[in-house]
Design an enzyme around this catalytic site. Structure first.
Site, PDB file in Angstrom:
ATOM      1  N   CYS A 205      -4.911  -0.441  -5.636  1.00  0.00           N
ATOM      2  CA  CYS A 205      -5.510  -1.653  -5.068  1.00  0.00           C
ATOM      3  C   CYS A 205      -6.896  -1.962  -5.635  1.00  0.00           C
ATOM      4  O   CYS A 205      -7.440  -3.041  -5.399  1.00  0.00           O
ATOM      5  CB  CYS A 205      -5.558  -1.563  -3.548  1.00  0.00           C
ATOM      6  SG  CYS A 205      -3.915  -1.483  -2.807  1.00  0.00           S
TER       7      CYS A 205
ATOM      8  N   HIS B 201     -10.826  -6.484  -1.067  1.00  0.00           N
ATOM      9  CA  HIS B 201      -9.389  -6.226  -1.151  1.00  0.00           C
ATOM     10  C   HIS B 201      -8.768  -6.438   0.227  1.00  0.00           C
ATOM     11  O   HIS B 201      -9.244  -5.886   1.226  1.00  0.00           O
ATOM     12  CB  HIS B 201      -9.141  -4.802  -1.641  1.00  0.00           C
ATOM     13  CG  HIS B 201      -7.735  -4.358  -1.442  1.00  0.00           C
ATOM     14  ND1 HIS B 201      -6.671  -5.069  -1.921  1.00  0.00           N
ATOM     15  CD2 HIS B 201      -7.211  -3.294  -0.789  1.00  0.00           C
ATOM     16  CE1 HIS B 201      -5.548  -4.456  -1.575  1.00  0.00           C
ATOM     17  NE2 HIS B 201      -5.845  -3.384  -0.887  1.00  0.00           N
TER      18      HIS B 201
ATOM     19  N   ASN C  82      -1.128  -7.365   2.287  1.00  0.00           N
ATOM     20  CA  ASN C  82      -1.832  -6.638   1.229  1.00  0.00           C
ATOM     21  C   ASN C  82      -0.987  -6.747  -0.039  1.00  0.00           C
ATOM     22  O   ASN C  82       0.103  -6.187  -0.117  1.00  0.00           O
ATOM     23  CB  ASN C  82      -1.983  -5.182   1.668  1.00  0.00           C
ATOM     24  CG  ASN C  82      -2.668  -4.308   0.630  1.00  0.00           C
ATOM     25  OD1 ASN C  82      -2.800  -4.681  -0.534  1.00  0.00           O
ATOM     26  ND2 ASN C  82      -3.108  -3.132   1.058  1.00  0.00           N
TER      27      ASN C  82
END
Lengths: 95, 384
Positions: free
Chosen positions: B129, B271, B301
């Site tokens: 990520c 993020h 996500n």
């Protein structure tokens, strides 16, 4: 006394705990009693970790995040902070 | 690493964002869809309040990360082409991903091929990520070092390909998508200039975010041994503390490096992992809610794609003007983390659906510079 709230405690760790639980987690001050678990106060598992991270930042003590869980009582949390503060003071305060 | 500054104001050269694009699969899964698919012991309300996620996009079977990445890159090229000034021909393709089309080779060369960019260097970068922030930093350094002058930096993931539908910790969290920026050489005073970065890693936390099997340490057996866990696993509670600490410290390092007070940051793009992590980081930094840009509730996500998808999302922009101080910060498996400071670019972003998959992807006659009329100009993550 185990049933007293921490609101009127003069201890700085207690005062900080009350401030955080009230301000960040919206816990009613009268509920913040030593025997109450974090779950009793409405915290979930991530909130328990957030409380630990916050206490570490405030007191600069090596609280172990993996031990943060909703079954801990307020008494256990404050005792852990006190013990780690005493340990770090014994090591010259450089925990 | 110590934080680095790219191009002292008024003197140096750095990379400037020339165009921003995104790619979203059309298929929308609501929380109830994910709960039903995995027979998960949770509810829509629990997911909304505990994670901030209401729905996410998923690719259709057979559509891989490369198709998402190619479409996002094309959208970034269209975005750049529609902006004032000339659009440089991309001369490097960097794809940050955890879900490449194949274990071998990397997906970036095929993405470059689909874009008609045969011959340019192309490689994947694996930082989970944190991949886009890593990629943006690497690409900026390559521009400053003279290795390239117009890299395409893509963050793309199809996490649906590695999720365990029955895993309550991960199945509802992740969505598929891709985002991309085209960089060009420019000055630090230009809107879109990348100005500073900080990266870090700690492999001691390897097993907090992982696909345990299928790699060289525990190869995927020929008989599909059930003991070989090839699904994505995450220990969310432990990740929380690491993510909050690392993103906060890394963000502060970059702000200090530039002498930017936290309240001068107009756009904070973290993020999109979990709303509670985002709020915990932003609260610590002192960045008010209206400056926290995001689309977590709509997209979940999207791993390496999450930051560039926020940059590409017109509805998440919240009035941010070109030149406004912008801070990106990410945390992911590895463990890895990083932050980048830039200013908001001039170009208007574009969002497209995925490219169709082809048998052999032999589209070498495709022009690298697409027509801009074929893309809807305003991206939106809202769903009907």
């Amino acid at each position: 006394m185990a049933s007293e709230t921490l609101v009127h405690s003069a201890d700085p760790v207690d005062q900080h705990l009350v401030t955080v639980l009230q301000g960040k987690f919206e816990v009613a001050p009268e509920d913040i009693r030593p025997a109450a678990t974090l779950e009793d106060l409405g915290l979930d598992s991530l909130a328990a970790v957030e409380l630990y991270v916050t206490l570490q930042e405030q007191w600069q003590v090596p609280l172990d995040d993996s031990e943060a869980n909703i079954g801990l009582t307020v008494q256990q949390v404050r005792d852990t902070v006190h013990r780690l503060r005493a340990d770090s003071a014994g090591q010259g305060g450089t925990a | 690493m110590s934080p680095v500054t790219f191009g002292a104001p008024g003197t140096g050269t750095t990379a400037v964002v020339a165009g921003t694009g995104g790619c979203l699969p059309a298929r929308v899964l609501a929380n109830d869809d994910v709960i039903a698919a995995g027979a998960l012991n949770t509810t829509d309300e629990w997911l909304r309040t505990r994670t901030g996620i209401a729905r996410r996009r998923r690719t259709t079977p057979g559509t891989g990360t490369g198709a998402l990445a190619t479409a996002a890159a094309r959208a970034a090229l269209r975005s750049a082409a529609a902006a004032p000034g000339s659009t440089p021909r991309p001369d490097l393709v960097l794809l940050a991903t955890t879900t490449p089309d194949h274990p071998c080779p990397a997906s970036a060369p095929e993405v470059a091929h689909r874009l008609g960019l045969n011959g340019v260097p192309a490689f994947d970068l694996a930082a989970v990520c944190s991949g886009f922030v890593y990629g943006l930093t690497v690409a900026t350094a390559l521009v400053r070092g003279g290795v390239c002058s117009a890299p395409l930096v893509i963050g793309a993931d199809a996490f649906s390909s590695i999720l365990d539908p029955a895993d309550r910790e991960t199945a509802p969290i992740f969505g598929d998508g891709a985002g991309a920026v085209l960089l060009r050489r420019g000055g630090p005073d230009e809107p879109g200039a990348v100005l500073a970065a900080d990266l870090g890693a700690d492999g001691a936390g390897r097993d907090l975010i992982t696909v345990p099997g299928g790699g060289s340490r525990a190869p995927w057996p020929a008989d599909h041994d059930a003991r070989c866990d090839h699904r994505f696993r995450m220990r969310g509670r432990e990740v929380y503390a690491h993510a909050v600490r690392r993103m906060t410290a890394s963000s502060r390092a970059v702000l200090d490096q530039l002498g930017w007070p936290a309240d001068s940051v107009r756009a904070f793009v973290a993020h999109q992992a979990n709303q509670r992590i985002l709020d915990a980081v932003a609260d610590r930094l002192g960045i008010p809610p209206e400056r926290r840009l995001g689309n977590l509730s709509e997209l979940g996500n999207t791993a390496a794609a999450s930051i560039p998808l926020v940059l590409a999302d017109g509805s998440a922009r919240n009035g941010t003007e070109p030149g406004a101080r912008t801070l990106l910060t990410a945390f992911g498996g590895g463990l890895t983390w990083g932050s980048t400071a830039l200013t908001w670019p001039v170009s208007e972003p574009r969002i497209t659906p995925p490219e169709p998959e082809t048998d052999n992807s032999r589209r070498s006659n495709a022009s690298w510079l697409p027509k801009h009329s074929s893309t809807p100009p305003i991206p939106s993550t809202s769903t009907s």
